[in-house]
Enzyme design. Structure first.
Site, mmCIF file in Angstrom:
data_model
loop_
_atom_site.group_PDB
_atom_site.id
_atom_site.type_symbol
_atom_site.label_atom_id
_atom_site.label_comp_id
_atom_site.label_asym_id
_atom_site.label_seq_id
_atom_site.Cartn_x
_atom_site.Cartn_y
_atom_site.Cartn_z
ATOM 1 N N TYR A 82 -9.740 42.889 -32.871
ATOM 2 C CA TYR A 82 -8.879 42.521 -34.006
ATOM 3 C C TYR A 82 -9.729 41.962 -35.158
ATOM 4 O O TYR A 82 -9.569 42.367 -36.315
ATOM 5 C CB TYR A 82 -7.846 41.496 -33.526
ATOM 6 C CG TYR A 82 -6.841 41.072 -34.570
ATOM 7 C CD1 TYR A 82 -5.780 41.898 -34.911
ATOM 8 C CD2 TYR A 82 -6.956 39.847 -35.213
ATOM 9 C CE1 TYR A 82 -4.856 41.512 -35.864
ATOM 10 C CE2 TYR A 82 -6.036 39.446 -36.165
ATOM 11 C CZ TYR A 82 -4.984 40.280 -36.491
ATOM 12 O OH TYR A 82 -4.073 39.892 -37.443
ATOM 13 N N LYS A 128 -10.313 43.472 -38.940
ATOM 14 C CA LYS A 128 -9.918 42.699 -40.128
ATOM 15 C C LYS A 128 -11.114 42.394 -41.032
ATOM 16 O O LYS A 128 -10.972 42.299 -42.252
ATOM 17 C CB LYS A 128 -9.212 41.411 -39.698
ATOM 18 C CG LYS A 128 -7.869 41.660 -38.997
ATOM 19 C CD LYS A 128 -6.887 42.377 -39.906
ATOM 20 C CE LYS A 128 -5.544 42.619 -39.253
ATOM 21 N NZ LYS A 128 -4.604 43.328 -40.133
HETATM 22 P P1 NAP Z 1 4.511 42.173 -36.586
HETATM 23 O O1 NAP Z 1 5.603 41.169 -36.752
HETATM 24 O O2 NAP Z 1 4.009 42.495 -35.226
HETATM 25 O O3 NAP Z 1 4.960 43.512 -37.359
HETATM 26 C C1 NAP Z 1 4.083 44.601 -37.376
HETATM 27 C C2 NAP Z 1 4.658 45.683 -38.258
HETATM 28 O O4 NAP Z 1 3.712 46.756 -38.329
HETATM 29 C C3 NAP Z 1 5.950 46.293 -37.718
HETATM 30 O O5 NAP Z 1 6.745 46.646 -38.824
HETATM 31 C C4 NAP Z 1 5.464 47.540 -36.975
HETATM 32 O O6 NAP Z 1 6.452 48.565 -36.888
HETATM 33 C C5 NAP Z 1 4.336 47.964 -37.897
HETATM 34 N N1 NAP Z 1 3.313 48.814 -37.286
HETATM 35 C C6 NAP Z 1 2.509 48.524 -36.249
HETATM 36 N N2 NAP Z 1 1.660 49.551 -36.019
HETATM 37 C C7 NAP Z 1 1.970 50.510 -36.932
HETATM 38 C C8 NAP Z 1 1.471 51.795 -37.222
HETATM 39 N N3 NAP Z 1 0.464 52.330 -36.515
HETATM 40 N N4 NAP Z 1 2.019 52.486 -38.245
HETATM 41 C C9 NAP Z 1 3.024 51.969 -38.982
HETATM 42 N N5 NAP Z 1 3.543 50.755 -38.773
HETATM 43 C C10 NAP Z 1 3.018 50.035 -37.754
HETATM 44 O O7 NAP Z 1 3.190 41.726 -37.407
HETATM 45 P P2 NAP Z 1 2.999 40.614 -38.552
HETATM 46 O O8 NAP Z 1 2.702 39.332 -37.891
HETATM 47 O O9 NAP Z 1 4.086 40.711 -39.552
HETATM 48 O O10 NAP Z 1 1.634 41.126 -39.197
HETATM 49 C C11 NAP Z 1 1.588 41.968 -40.331
HETATM 50 C C12 NAP Z 1 0.123 42.123 -40.753
HETATM 51 O O11 NAP Z 1 -0.428 40.835 -41.022
HETATM 52 C C13 NAP Z 1 -0.769 42.741 -39.656
HETATM 53 O O12 NAP Z 1 -1.738 43.562 -40.240
HETATM 54 C C14 NAP Z 1 -1.417 41.526 -39.032
HETATM 55 O O13 NAP Z 1 -2.646 41.828 -38.413
HETATM 56 C C15 NAP Z 1 -1.596 40.629 -40.257
HETATM 57 N N6 NAP Z 1 -1.733 39.219 -39.915
HETATM 58 C C16 NAP Z 1 -0.743 38.542 -39.280
HETATM 59 C C17 NAP Z 1 -0.916 37.190 -38.980
HETATM 60 C C18 NAP Z 1 0.145 36.370 -38.295
HETATM 61 O O14 NAP Z 1 -0.128 35.192 -38.007
HETATM 62 N N7 NAP Z 1 1.327 36.898 -38.046
HETATM 63 C C19 NAP Z 1 -2.115 36.553 -39.310
HETATM 64 C C20 NAP Z 1 -3.107 37.277 -39.946
HETATM 65 C C21 NAP Z 1 -2.917 38.617 -40.267
HETATM 66 P P3 NAP Z 1 7.508 48.615 -35.646
HETATM 67 O O15 NAP Z 1 8.489 47.475 -35.871
HETATM 68 O O16 NAP Z 1 8.161 49.949 -35.787
HETATM 69 O O17 NAP Z 1 6.703 48.431 -34.403
#
Ligand code: NAP
Length: 248
Positions: A156, A160
């Site tokens: 991961y 990133k």
């Molecule tokens: P999440 O709640 O797990 O949601 C992930 C989203 O991405 C969902 O809409 C999922 O669709 C979609 N997705 C996953 N794989 C995909 C693919 N191959 N093609 C198209 N759509 C895809 O994640 P989140 O926490 O909102 O995170 C969003 C972004 O922020 C990510 O890149 C994550 O790494 C980054 N981030 C998050 C955090 C955190 O603390 N949450 C921190 C740092 C960075 P489905 O619903 O259809 O599965």
């Protein structure tokens, strides 16, 4: 005047979490929204309805952001439907956390494809229409883990960190075309992805966060709005941390 009036925004992975919050925030500011998801059909439909109720055009596309051919078709479909792509938020991502000795080659590839190749795929698709209109803003979702690393998250973190190198390179390549490319590095944001942290004694994490709380999806959406809008027209190649001070 709303901040994103007359703009079309493409947001990947908006059926849940941060992507959903960005889609809603952008729609509130007048943008037409094309968004993608992988498998959450019902959530995507519900989001489409919610965005339309805010008075903007909105459409969800089921598309694996890690699949180059699929993103090529996606961009063509969006351009046909919406006419342009002014803002692209490469938000879709997954985490598969494991200590390196337990991390399988398949897990490594899955994370790289969903998190890093997806950013290449979509960016490559959107820069042509952006060049044509001589403006655009690309926002790539990195992570504080991409800046600092984290034991148990090597795949991961590598994906990133790769996004940051990619963002800075693309900013240099296409700045002369008035296309900006920035990254956001969230800390711990309350979503499905961090659910396991929220359950297991959140207080111990709060000690590492100067602002003493997890972030909300809206905290990240506000930063994305700033980078998407004309409020940030002289900002490119930057990484904006939204982490409650965790990365200082
Ligand atoms: P999440 O709640 O797990 O949601 C992930 C989203 O991405 C969902 O809409 C999922 O669709 C979609 N997705 C996953 N794989 C995909 C693919 N191959 N093609 C198209 N759509 C895809 O994640 P989140 O926490 O909102 O995170 C969003 C972004 O922020 C990510 O890149 C994550 O790494 C980054 N981030 C998050 C955090 C955190 O603390 N949450 C921190 C740092 C960075 P489905 O619903 O259809 O599965």
């Amino acid at each position: 005047m709303k901040l994103l009036e007359n703009k079309v925004a493409l947001i990947t992975g908006a059926s849940r979490g941060i992507g959903e919050a960005i889609a809603v925030k952008f729609a509130e500011q007048g943008a037409a929204i094309a968004f993608t998801y992988l498998s959450s059909d019902e959530k995507a439909k519900a989001l489409e309805v919610r965005l339309e109720s805010l008075g903007v055009k909105a459409k969800g596309y089921k598309c694996d952001a890690g699949d180059y051919k699929a993103t090529e078709q996606l961009a063509a479909d969006i351009l046909k439907e919406f006419g342009s792509i002014d803002v692209c938020v490469n938000n879709a991502g997954i985490s598969k956390d494991n200590l390196l000795l337990r991390l399988t080659p398949e897990q490594w590839d899955d994370v790289m494809q969903a998190n890093l190749k997806s950013v290449y795929n979509l960016t490559r698709q959107v820069i042509k229409p952006m060049m044509k209109s001589r403006s655009g803003s690309i926002i790539n979702m990195s992570s504080v883990v991409g800046v600092r690393g984290n034991g148990g998250q090597s795949a991961y973190a590598a994906s990133k960190a790769g996004i940051i190198g990619f963002t800075k390179s693309i900013a240099q390549e296409i700045g002369s075309r008035n296309i900006r490319c920035n990254a956001i590095a969230p800390g711990f944001i309350e979503t499905d992805m961090t659910h396991y942290l929220q359950d297991g004694g959140a207080e111990k994490w709060f000690e590492k966060i100067p602002l003493g709380r997890f972030g909300k999806t809206e905290d990240v959406a506000n930063a994305a709005l700033f980078l998407a809008s004309d409020m940030s027209t002289y900002i490119t190649g930057q990484v904006l941390s939204i982490c409650g001070g965790m990365s200082v």
